[in-house]
Design an enzyme around this catalytic site. Structure first.
Site, mmCIF file in Angstrom:
data_model
loop_
_atom_site.group_PDB
_atom_site.id
_atom_site.type_symbol
_atom_site.label_atom_id
_atom_site.label_comp_id
_atom_site.label_asym_id
_atom_site.label_seq_id
_atom_site.Cartn_x
_atom_site.Cartn_y
_atom_site.Cartn_z
ATOM 1 N N SER A 16 7.671 -62.783 28.932
ATOM 2 C CA SER A 16 7.750 -63.312 30.294
ATOM 3 C C SER A 16 7.831 -62.178 31.314
ATOM 4 C CB SER A 16 8.945 -64.269 30.398
ATOM 5 O OG SER A 16 8.892 -65.023 31.572
ATOM 6 N N ASP A 19 3.381 -74.201 28.215
ATOM 7 C CA ASP A 19 4.396 -73.441 28.951
ATOM 8 C C ASP A 19 4.580 -74.026 30.351
ATOM 9 O OD1 ASP A 19 5.952 -71.527 30.286
ATOM 10 O OD2 ASP A 19 5.046 -69.864 29.186
ATOM 11 N N HIS A 63 7.729 -72.357 26.863
ATOM 12 C CA HIS A 63 8.084 -70.994 27.272
ATOM 13 C C HIS A 63 9.022 -70.420 26.230
ATOM 14 C CE1 HIS A 63 7.956 -67.815 30.208
ATOM 15 N NE2 HIS A 63 9.265 -67.717 30.220
#
Length: 241
Positions: A134, A188, A220
């Site tokens: 991320s 996600d 995610h």
């Protein structure tokens, strides 16, 4: 079963101080140390979680893993709450402004960590992979592409390329054709897969060694199939010497 690493958008790190980056979590090589992976966590996380995951799923005898924890700072997206963050995130829309100063500062800190690995452990940059999840993956990719040191590869999981409008002008010749692994969950809800796809499309305009893998149903987070791809990438670009 997927390894859930949800990005909590409203996480408040109670009791945390706004000090500089903490000492990283280090997973030492089990044989003669000849290569290093520096892996950066996502917003609100610490290096401990990813150190455990990499130990369980990507352990390679000659490779050391370094998992630093980001400094505690206010995050605009989370109403100014303080949490571990590599740079400020002002919003989740491509049209939202980016924290250019914070990204550049974090990138400089990461480059200093690379220099320490070179100086203190005699591991050259071309035996180092920068990666992350991320926000951490975003910083790793930006730092790799703008560095004058030639790295072995870069990894971005559920990530995007920050300050993308500055490319290819910000690209250095050292890493123009660097091996890149991107992995992204197709479901996600935090960093949409379109962000990863657009990053991949941009990278492919100047780099033929970009690999983008999408995982159906993955949110995610990460999963064993993705981590196997990460391990194979590391084994390929950081072979024993």
């Amino acid at each position: 079963m997927c390894i859930i690493l949800e990005l909590s958008l409203f996480l408040c790190m109670g009791g945390a101080s706004s000090s500089a980056m903490n000492a990283p979590v280090v997973v030492p090589a089990t044989a003669r140390h000849t290569a290093t992976v520096i892996f950066l966590h996502g917003l609100g996380d610490t290096g401990h979680g990813w150190a455990s995951i990499l130990t369980e799923s990507c352990r390679i005898p000659h490779v050391k893993f370094i998992c630093p924890t980001a400094p505690i700072q206010s995050v605009t997206l989370n109403a100014g709450f303080q949490m571990p963050s590599w740079f400020d995130i002002k919003g989740l829309s491509p049209a939202d402004p980016e924290d250019t100063e914070g990204i550049l500062k974090a990138s400089t800190s990461l480059q200093s960590m690379v220099s320490e690995e070179e100086k203190n452990h005699s591991i050259p940059a071309n035996r180092i992979i920068l990666g992350g999840f991320s926000q951490g993956g975003a910083l790793a990719m930006y730092s790799t592409l703008t560095s004058h040191k030639q790295f072995a590869g870069m990894i971005g999981l559920s990530s995007w390329l920050p300050l993308h409008k500055s490319f290819p002008d910000s690209l250095t010749s050292a890493n123009k054709n660097i091996a890149c692994l991107q992995c992204h969950g197709m479901s996600d809800p935090v960093v949409p897969i379109t962000w990863g796809q657009k990053t991949s499309e941009l990278l492919k305009t100047f780099n033929e060694y970009t690999d983008f893998k999408a995982y159906p149903g993955l949110m995610h987070s990460s999963c064993p199939e993705e981590m196997q791809a990460v391990k194979e990438f590391i084994e390929k670009y950081l072979p024993p010497v």
